[in-house]
Design a protein around this motif. Structure first.
Motif, mmCIF file in Angstrom:
data_model
loop_
_atom_site.group_PDB
_atom_site.id
_atom_site.type_symbol
_atom_site.label_atom_id
_atom_site.label_comp_id
_atom_site.label_asym_id
_atom_site.label_seq_id
_atom_site.Cartn_x
_atom_site.Cartn_y
_atom_site.Cartn_z
ATOM 1 N N ASP A 184 0.813 -1.220 0.000
ATOM 2 C CA ASP A 184 0.000 0.000 0.000
ATOM 3 C C ASP A 184 0.847 1.272 0.000
ATOM 4 O OD1 ASP A 184 -2.419 1.418 0.003
ATOM 5 O OD2 ASP A 184 -2.388 1.629 2.178
ATOM 6 N N LEU A 185 2.129 1.161 -0.300
ATOM 7 C CA LEU A 185 2.976 2.351 -0.313
ATOM 8 C C LEU A 185 2.532 3.355 -1.370
ATOM 9 C CD1 LEU A 185 6.591 0.977 0.246
ATOM 10 C CD2 LEU A 185 4.993 1.905 1.910
ATOM 11 N N GLY A 186 1.811 2.864 -2.390
ATOM 12 C CA GLY A 186 1.347 3.759 -3.443
ATOM 13 C C GLY A 186 0.405 4.835 -2.941
ATOM 14 N N THR A 187 -0.381 4.546 -1.917
ATOM 15 C CA THR A 187 -1.251 5.572 -1.339
ATOM 16 C C THR A 187 -0.650 6.168 -0.065
ATOM 17 O OG1 THR A 187 -2.489 3.767 -0.292
ATOM 18 C CG2 THR A 187 -3.420 4.718 -2.278
ATOM 19 N N PRO A 231 -4.836 -8.098 7.364
ATOM 20 C CA PRO A 231 -4.127 -6.909 6.853
ATOM 21 C C PRO A 231 -5.067 -5.809 6.376
ATOM 22 C CG PRO A 231 -4.008 -8.686 5.257
ATOM 23 C CD PRO A 231 -4.669 -9.265 6.471
ATOM 24 N N ILE A 232 -5.754 -5.171 7.319
ATOM 25 C CA ILE A 232 -6.595 -4.025 7.016
ATOM 26 C C ILE A 232 -5.695 -2.799 6.908
ATOM 27 C CG2 ILE A 232 -8.578 -2.652 7.751
ATOM 28 C CD1 ILE A 232 -9.235 -5.577 7.238
ATOM 29 N N THR A 245 -13.107 -6.344 2.450
ATOM 30 C CA THR A 245 -12.458 -7.228 3.419
ATOM 31 C C THR A 245 -13.167 -8.569 3.499
ATOM 32 O OG1 THR A 245 -11.775 -5.314 4.726
ATOM 33 C CG2 THR A 245 -11.682 -7.462 5.804
ATOM 34 N N ARG A 246 -14.485 -8.544 3.568
ATOM 35 C CA ARG A 246 -15.224 -9.810 3.660
ATOM 36 C C ARG A 246 -15.080 -10.625 2.389
ATOM 37 N NH1 ARG A 246 -19.112 -6.634 6.813
ATOM 38 N NH2 ARG A 246 -20.242 -6.104 4.910
ATOM 39 N N GLY A 305 -6.314 0.331 -0.117
ATOM 40 C CA GLY A 305 -5.170 -0.184 0.628
ATOM 41 C C GLY A 305 -5.354 -1.635 1.030
ATOM 42 N N ILE A 306 -6.579 -2.008 1.402
ATOM 43 C CA ILE A 306 -6.866 -3.406 1.742
ATOM 44 C C ILE A 306 -6.597 -4.297 0.530
ATOM 45 C CG2 ILE A 306 -8.694 -5.016 2.423
ATOM 46 C CD1 ILE A 306 -9.973 -2.612 3.937
#
Length: 373
Positions: free
Chosen positions: A25-28, A65-66, A220-221, A261-262
């Motif tokens: 998630d480094l892109g955001t 990993p949220i 997530t679900r 990001g998730i």
């Protein structure tokens, strides 16, 4: 012996996926953190400690990993110079208080369940397209760096839990030319503009409720069905609210659990608590090194950050729900997505609900006509 080898191989694959997924998630994450701390609006130590606390909380509460991301609308206003450090504190704390109030009411779940799946999918696609546009803008600065990064990251399609994000980020930082030290100065005290604070709240709160609560819960679900019992709209609102109310007044950047990001963490191999714990540890290390970590972060070329962001965007746009949707639901998805890109998540929600109402009416008329034949 064979069982032992298989177990070791699986553990290594899992560790590789968690390490790579942690950086997915480094892109955001990077563009906002570098821009805001590098310009001296906020000091890096409390910003990184805030994200460290956020990822530690995620590992404890969700065991998945949220993502813990900078709030995009507030971040954009900060970068544009519209919010000072005290105004950021008031904006983040107020949004946090609202989220905690929402989480305490059963109405949030009722509202979330009332939003049709076609509309949620459209919002998800629209947010993915928005991320994709940002990614293209970042990569366009230097395609000669972006294309090799995309090629390496594409190996995740073959081995989803390989260390591809680690390789790309590490190699780009090591091979990048040395840069001048980044001047980091905490912003001085300034008068608080109520108008600026209200504009930040109005811009961010609807986006957070949709992207970081409703859509994030759905994503997530979908990605982690075994953790579905731990994830709900109210719980996501509660953890986001607590982080902002308790940490932003002390210099942290406003944070949320973004759906993009998730998807990014999952895309590059994260499946359990290893990725959030890794991010928490890295953020603690960054907080302790202060200006040194800023120098290292600015060595990562933005086209490489854009490549990471592109894959997160693709995961949102090309979701399973998109392909499983009924034919008559796809126009609704398209309307919600287009309006989200054009006017934001709030407009996408309204337009999507209107399109869904039209779809339901047309479907009922067809059923009546079919029964009369």
């Amino acid at each position: 012996m064979a069982r032992s080898s298989l177990y070791i191989s699986e553990r290594l694959r899992s560790l590789s996926g968690e390490l790579s997924g942690a950086l997915g998630d480094l892109g955001t994450f990077l563009p906002y953190v570098i821009a805001i701390t590098g310009a001296g609006v906020l000091a890096p130590t409390p910003v990184f400690l805030g994200f460290a606390a956020g990822y530690a909380l995620v590992a404890l509460v969700y065991k998945a990993p949220i993502a813990v991301q900078p709030m995009k609308a507030v971040g954009a206003l900060v970068i544009a110079g519209s919010l000072t450090a005290p105004e950021i504190a008031w904006t983040g704390a107020t949004i946090g208080a609202f989220l905690l109030m929402f989480s305490a009411s059963a109405r949030l779940d009722k509202v979330a369940r009332a939003i049709p799946q076609s509309v949620v999918t459209g919002l998800q696609v629209g947010l993915g397209l928005m991320l994709g546009m940002v990614a293209v803008g970042l990569m366009a600065a230097q395609w000669v760096l972006a294309i090799p990064a995309l090629a390496v990251l594409a190996l995740s399609l073959i081995w989803g839990r390989g260390p591809w994000a680690v390789i790309v980020v590490g190699a780009s930082a090591l091979l990048a030319p040395a840069s001048d030290p980044v001047l980091v100065i905490a912003a001085p005290y300034a008068d608080v503009s109520i108008r600026a604070v209200l504009s930040g709240i109005a811009a961010q709160l609807p986006l957070t409720l949709l992207n970081a609560v409703v859509v994030a819960a759905a994503v997530t679900r979908s990605l982690y069905p075994s953790r579905a019992s731990l994830v709900s709209q109210r719980r996501l609102a509660a953890t986001s609210g607590a982080l902002n109310l308790l940490l932003v007044p002390f210099g942290a950047l406003p944070m949320c659990h973004g759906a993009g990001g998730i998807a990014a963490h999952h895309r590059f191999g994260a499946r359990g608590i290893g990725a959030p714990l890794t991010m928490a540890a890295l953020c603690v290390a960054a907080a302790l090194t202060g200006q040194d970590v800023m120098r290292w972060l600015t060595m990562i070329p933005m086209p490489v950050v854009g490549a990471l962001l592109a894959y997160a965007a693709a995961d949102l746009v090309l979701s399973r729900r998109m392909f499983d949707a009924r034919a008559d639901c796809r126009p609704v998805i398209g309307v919600a997505a287009i309006m989200t890109v054009a006017l934001g998540a709030g407009a996408g929600l309204v337009a999507g609900l209107a399109a869904e109402a039209v779809r339901v009416q047309l479907r009922r008329r067809r059923q009546i006509i079919d029964t009369q034949r």
